[in-house]
Design an enzyme around this catalytic site. Structure first.
Site, PDB file in Angstrom:
ATOM      1  N   HIS A   4       0.804  -1.230   0.000  1.00  0.00           N
ATOM      2  CA  HIS A   4       0.000   0.000   0.000  1.00  0.00           C
ATOM      3  C   HIS A   4       0.832   1.274   0.000  1.00  0.00           C
ATOM      4  CE1 HIS A   4      -3.934  -1.954   0.890  1.00  0.00           C
ATOM      5  NE2 HIS A   4      -3.154  -2.855   1.462  1.00  0.00           N
ATOM      6  N   LYS A  18      -8.438  13.748   4.947  1.00  0.00           N
ATOM      7  CA  LYS A  18      -7.569  12.573   4.871  1.00  0.00           C
ATOM      8  C   LYS A  18      -6.523  12.740   5.963  1.00  0.00           C
ATOM      9  CE  LYS A  18      -6.622  13.796   0.541  1.00  0.00           C
ATOM     10  NZ  LYS A  18      -6.611  12.698  -0.386  1.00  0.00           N
ATOM     11  N   ARG A  19      -5.699  11.699   6.214  1.00  0.00           N
ATOM     12  CA  ARG A  19      -4.627  11.875   7.183  1.00  0.00           C
ATOM     13  C   ARG A  19      -3.756  13.072   6.789  1.00  0.00           C
ATOM     14  NH1 ARG A  19      -3.972   7.816  11.141  1.00  0.00           N
ATOM     15  NH2 ARG A  19      -2.224   9.118  11.775  1.00  0.00           N
ATOM     16  N   LYS A  42       0.655  14.448   1.029  1.00  0.00           N
ATOM     17  CA  LYS A  42      -0.727  14.698   0.592  1.00  0.00           C
ATOM     18  C   LYS A  42      -0.958  16.195   0.323  1.00  0.00           C
ATOM     19  CE  LYS A  42      -2.500  10.715   3.218  1.00  0.00           C
ATOM     20  NZ  LYS A  42      -3.196   9.836   2.254  1.00  0.00           N
ATOM     21  N   THR A  57      -8.647   6.474  -1.653  1.00  0.00           N
ATOM     22  CA  THR A  57      -9.994   5.919  -1.746  1.00  0.00           C
ATOM     23  C   THR A  57     -11.027   6.997  -1.440  1.00  0.00           C
ATOM     24  OG1 THR A  57      -9.671   5.089   0.494  1.00  0.00           O
ATOM     25  CG2 THR A  57      -9.466   3.492  -1.295  1.00  0.00           C
ATOM     26  N   LYS A  82     -14.922   7.976  -3.009  1.00  0.00           N
ATOM     27  CA  LYS A  82     -16.150   8.273  -2.259  1.00  0.00           C
ATOM     28  C   LYS A  82     -16.737   9.609  -2.725  1.00  0.00           C
ATOM     29  CE  LYS A  82     -13.980   5.834   1.493  1.00  0.00           C
ATOM     30  NZ  LYS A  82     -13.035   5.969   2.617  1.00  0.00           N
TER      31      LYS A  82
HETATM   32  C1  26Q Z   1       3.341   0.116  10.341  1.00  0.00           C
HETATM   33  C2  26Q Z   1       4.246  -0.253  11.322  1.00  0.00           C
HETATM   34  C3  26Q Z   1       4.177   0.313  12.589  1.00  0.00           C
HETATM   35  C4  26Q Z   1       3.171   1.236  12.872  1.00  0.00           C
HETATM   36  C5  26Q Z   1       2.280   1.606  11.895  1.00  0.00           C
HETATM   37  C6  26Q Z   1       2.361   1.050  10.615  1.00  0.00           C
HETATM   38  C7  26Q Z   1       1.408   1.447   9.563  1.00  0.00           C
HETATM   39  C8  26Q Z   1       0.058   1.551   9.842  1.00  0.00           C
HETATM   40  C9  26Q Z   1      -0.830   1.943   8.869  1.00  0.00           C
HETATM   41  C10 26Q Z   1       1.833   1.727   8.275  1.00  0.00           C
HETATM   42  C11 26Q Z   1       0.933   2.114   7.293  1.00  0.00           C
HETATM   43  C12 26Q Z   1      -0.417   2.217   7.591  1.00  0.00           C
HETATM   44  C13 26Q Z   1      -1.440   2.634   6.628  1.00  0.00           C
HETATM   45  C14 26Q Z   1      -1.215   2.874   5.357  1.00  0.00           C
HETATM   46  C15 26Q Z   1      -2.293   3.322   4.468  1.00  0.00           C
HETATM   47  O1  26Q Z   1      -3.393   3.586   4.886  1.00  0.00           O
HETATM   48  N1  26Q Z   1      -1.995   3.420   3.173  1.00  0.00           N
HETATM   49  C16 26Q Z   1      -3.002   3.822   2.220  1.00  0.00           C
HETATM   50  O2  26Q Z   1      -3.659   2.653   1.754  1.00  0.00           O
HETATM   51  C17 26Q Z   1      -4.772   2.987   0.946  1.00  0.00           C
HETATM   52  C18 26Q Z   1      -5.488   1.710   0.601  1.00  0.00           C
HETATM   53  O3  26Q Z   1      -4.755   0.984  -0.318  1.00  0.00           O
HETATM   54  C19 26Q Z   1      -4.333   3.764  -0.273  1.00  0.00           C
HETATM   55  O4  26Q Z   1      -5.483   4.169  -0.972  1.00  0.00           O
HETATM   56  C20 26Q Z   1      -3.519   4.994   0.131  1.00  0.00           C
HETATM   57  O5  26Q Z   1      -2.987   5.614  -1.014  1.00  0.00           O
HETATM   58  C21 26Q Z   1      -2.397   4.578   1.058  1.00  0.00           C
HETATM   59  O6  26Q Z   1      -1.710   5.719   1.529  1.00  0.00           O
END
Ligand code: 26Q
Length: 888
Positions: free
Chosen positions: A430, A621-622, A627, A729, A733
């Site tokens: 991702h 978004k975050r 971004k 995503t 929406k």
């Molecule tokens: C990993 C290790 C330790 C702590 C946290 C994490 C961690 C947690 C969440 C790393 C990444 C995430 C989330 C990533 C994320 O949401 N990515 C998004 O995924 C979406 C679905 O595929 C995409 O549409 C977005 O582009 C992408 O940023």
């Protein structure tokens, strides 16, 4: 049947197929299961335990209920039936009366009535999967961002009208009930919400897919804004209980940590390993029902909670160390206490690794138990009947853990275990940001999971031998591709582990997948091109259109008939009406009502009044530098400066809304929030400006807020630096709800643009390739000096105009924009962005034209239904057969 104790004291129970003992037991248990055909592969011991302490196992075996117990009378679906059940739950089960004023109890009574109606369907779905001996997929994810459940369950069961009528009869309001529900915020953002949308589509497509995740005690933090600063408050979403979950202690699993590996030879003289002196934690499942849309399918989301083992406490009790025993209990339960609130990996936190292994191990044990319950220890067909989809690398411990379980517990040889692992695991990536790729110090990994590290080293050894055979003498390549990054502190590269251990690797949008094999995973693509594929993300149209936008849903039903919610491509027919004046008027009226609903929320949460006739320009978004919320803010400041100068030529009245959470340790993201709030205060506080421009920072952005935001948005901001947003995503929406996108050629924006055409999308900015080549000669200061508008914006920022009394507050932001090494190229895209915004403003000033654009966006959103995405996963990766529990 046999009950086996494995080396660490867990019990496993299976039937060895075909034996006399097996036949005897199948007969004895015939009345225990679904009661139908005995000769089929029935899971007769589904509810008996394999890995709980012997005492509890015995309890479960002492009596054998008959079929009578499992077949409650079918429940009516009419308002009368609901009224009776709600009354009974309210008065008898919850024990409340007329004097209880808390809205919570009627809500709970309603949920229990709805849940009852999920149960029989759930059981029937399970039985149907069993009877078809279906191939199964398991979606392993550290995050499931489910949001609220009530409205979704009512919609999918077709109970909305009956529930509305029932509550009216009881003097209650269904909307109020829906709004009292707390979001299940068990995720950070895109990746977690994607998992939730996937579950909805899997159930709707009647695919045998089970979700496995963690039942965090505290989900994503609640964001408050205090004097323009983000404050994180714990999200104790379970405080009032969670009436949707079903605890299943009889399915508890045992997960090992620490200890060491011991090698020995078994009775047949074969070399074996065992993991000894472990500290164990129990994994207790909490099940959530995932109903399909109007189809009687109910799938399973199983969330694990950590609990201390009894005997662990006991040893310390006996030695008189009471506080120590309680402390160890806490240490065990800490594992599932809190979601890590980072949307990019936070490296090196031991607790996070514990969460990851805990999920992988409990889930695999569960799936293996399901297998052995029917097939005994015969794994020859396991890989053709099971598939594990890894949601990013977070659950990628599953690769060595499946190896361990197959070898150490089920006695398979390496080659057979590896063949099964590689044929069952599939990995979704991702992110393209190299800093977000997970790596664990091998020292930490080996201390926590010593047996797994042994296995990882062996996988790596065999893998590098394969690489060396293909590319002899290419030492650089070996170092590049090794699962271990060497250095003063060697690290395990989780993405490489996931690639080596699986048969499929996918990105989440076309551009993202292409960039993965051209860049990040290039070496692996050269070795195994056939593994790599794309699965463009989607969103579920049931939650994001039918449920969030009932006004538009009604108009679409009246225009093209119903049924489109499960065949979203049918929305194309709406394009025929884009030129119809009456249809446009209706469309516009609905958007206007949705904007009023959004404005009411903004007034409530931000005390800012928005004019529903203005252009609603939204970025939620975050908060992350890539971004580019900053680029958005520079544009807002530019509009503010123009209005201050009395220049309002071509400006449409505009309301800018920004929302999103910053990771608690991400300094720049937090400072960007502060800037957004300060800019909003200045704009809204200046009467002359505020006539034409308003701005709000919406606190605590979450799933349930988006359900109001997307339908009320005109312009969707998708402005990431090209090549950085894997997919996005939120963009989908918004599009589905008739917002027009202003965006860069990034992630799924490119595919949205392909669908709607350049006339219905405000495209701007550098391409991914231009971004890469610009880096070498990027001179933001020259760009600023050469652009009077940008220079004026920077001057305002630098003059302290937005930070009275707090000198230097925005210096880090100014510095980042002016830095030649700014990776996000904010200044580079400023002019193109302003120009695109001017085009958007002009289009909005022509309501007929804008409405046609809006209609086209909804009409072309069919590709972005997760039904299409899941259809693609199933066709190329999972290869499951749909099963209709109604027997169709
Ligand atoms: C990993 C290790 C330790 C702590 C946290 C994490 C961690 C947690 C969440 C790393 C990444 C995430 C989330 C990533 C994320 O949401 N990515 C998004 O995924 C979406 C679905 O595929 C995409 O549409 C977005 O582009 C992408 O940023």
């Amino acid at each position: 049947m046999a009950v086996f104790e494995n080396r660490s004291g867990a019990y496993f129970l299976y039937v060895s197929s075909g034996s006399a003992e097996n036949r005897h037991l199948q007969a004895a248990m015939a009345s225990f299961g679904s009661g139908s055909d005995q000769s089929s592969n029935k899971r007769w011991d589904r509810d008996m335990e394999s890995s709980v302490p012997a005492k509890r196992l015995k309890q479960l075996l002492t009596s054998q209920p008959t079929e009578e117990l499992f077949t409650p009378a079918p429940l009516g679906m009419a308002a009368d039936d609901l009224v009776a059940d709600i009354r009974r739950y309210y008065g008898n089960f919850l024990g409340r009366d007329r004097y209880c004023r808390a809205a919570h109890y009627p809500y709970q009574a309603l949920v229990m009535a709805v849940r009852d109606r999920l149960m029989a369907r759930w059981r029937r779905t399970n039985n149907a999967y069993d009877e078809h001996d279906s191939r199964q997929a398991y979606y392993l994810s550290l995050e499931f961002l489910m949001g609220r459940t009530l409205n979704n369950a009512l919609m999918n069961l077709g109970l909305e009208d009956a529930a509305g009528a029932a509550l009216r009869r009881l003097g209650l309001d269904i909307e109020e009930m829906i709004d009292t529900e707390h979001d299940a915020g068990l995720g950070n953002g895109g990746l977690g919400r994607l998992a939730a949308c996937f579950l909805d589509s899997c159930a709707t497509l009647q695919l045998p897919v089970t979700g496995y995740g963690i039942r965090y005690e505290f989900g994503m933090f609640r964001q408050e804004i205090d004097e323009c600063h983000q404050v994180e408050e714990p999200d104790h979403w379970l405080r009032d209980g969670n009436p949707w979950e079903l605890e299943r202690p009889e399915r508890t699993r045992r997960v090992h940590f620490y200890g060491r590996t011991e090698y020995h030879h078994d009775a047949n003289g074969r070399a074996r390993a065992r993991w000894v002196d472990t500290h164990d934690v129990l994994a207790v499942p909490f099940d959530m029902a995932i109903p399909g849309y109007h189809n009687d399918t109910v799938n399973l989301l199983r969330l694990w909670k950590a609990a201390a083992t009894d005997e662990f406490d006991l040893g310390e009790f006996n030695s008189g160390a009471y506080p120590e025993s309680v402390a160890s209990k806490n240490a065990a339960e800490n594992i599932t206490m809190v979601l890590y609130p980072n949307d990019a990996s936070e490296n090196g936190k031991e607790l996070r690794l514990r969460q990851q292994y805990f999920l992988a191990s409990a889930s695999l044990q569960d799936a293996l138990h399901r297998w052995t319950a029917v097939h005994g220890p015969d794994f020859s067909d396991f890989a053709s009947k099971n598939c594990f989809q890894l949601n990013d690398t977070h659950p990628s411990c599953a690769v060595p853990e499946l190896m361990r379980l197959l070898m150490d517990v089920y006695d398979l040889e390496w080659d057979q275990a590896w063949d099964i692992t590689r044929r069952t695991m599939a990995y979704t990536n991702h992110t393209l940001l190299p800093e977000a790729l997970e790596k664990w110090p091998t020292r930490l990994f080996g201390r926590l999971l010593p047996r797994l590290l042994d296995i990882v080293y062996e996988i790596n050894h065999r893998f590098l031998t394969e690489v060396a055979t293909r590319w002899p003498h290419d030492h650089d390549r070996l170092a590049r591709m090794s699962l271990i990054e060497e250095g003063a502190e060697p690290h395990l590269r989780m993405a490489y582990l996931a690639i080596v251990g699986s048969f499929s690797v996918n990105g989440v949008a076309e551009l993202h997948s292409r960039l993965l094999h051209q860049g990040l995973f290039r070496d692996f693509y050269e070795l195994w091109p056939e593994k790599f594929n794309n699965k463009t993300n989607g969103v579920t149209p049931r939650r994001w259109l039918v449920s969030a936008n009932p006004g538009l849903t009604g108009l679409i039903d009246r225009t093209i008939g119903d049924g489109w919610a499960v065949k979203l491509d049918r929305l194309r027919q709406l394009a025929d009406f884009a030129g119809d004046a009456n249809f446009r008027d209706e469309w516009r009226a609905i958007k206007r009502a949705n904007k009023e609903r959004l404005a009411a929320m903004v007034l409530e949460d931000c005390a800012v009044t928005l004019d529903p006739d203005s252009l609603f320009d939204v970025q939620v978004k975050r908060i992350h530098e890539y971004k580019r919320q900053l680029l958005n803010l520079l544009h807002v400041i530019h509009l503010y400066a123009r209005l201050k100068d009395g220049d309002d030529w071509g400006l449409a009245p505009r309301s800018v809304l920004i929302g999103g959470k910053a990771a608690p340790g991400y300094f720049m993201a937090k400072r960007i929030i502060t800037l957004a709030c300060k800019v909003a205060d200045r704009i809204n506080g200046d009467d002359r400006v505020a006539e034409r421009l308003r701005m709000a920072f919406l606190p605590n952005y979450r799933v349930s807020a988006m359900e109001v935001i997307a339908p009320g948005t005109d312009l969707s901001e998708q402005i990431s630096t090209a090549g950085k947003e894997a997919s996005g995503t939120g963009n989908m929406k918004f599009m589905m709800n008739g917002a027009v996108t202003i965006g860069t050629l990034d992630g799924a924006n490119i595919e949205i643009l392909e669908e709607v055409g350049a006339d219905n999308f405000f495209l701007f900015g550098l391409t991914a390739a231009q971004v890469d080549s610009t880096r070498h000669h990027y001179d933001p200061n020259a760009i600023i000096a050469g652009d009077p508008d940008l220079a004026r914006v920077m001057a305002l920022l630098e003059s302290g105009h937005f930070n009275h009394g707090e000198p230097g507050l925005f210096d880090p932001i100014v510095h980042a924009i002016r830095s030649p090494s700014d990776p996000w190229l904010v200044a580079a895209d400023f002019r193109a962005f302003v120009t695109a915004q001017e085009r958007a403003a002009r289009a909005f000033a022509e309501p007929q034209r804008w409405t046609a654009m809006s209609i086209i966006n909804t009409a072309r959103s069919g590709r972005f239904s997760t039904d299409r995405t899941i259809g693609d996963y199933n066709a190329d990766i999972w290869k499951l057969t749909p099963v209709d529990p109604r027997g169709a």
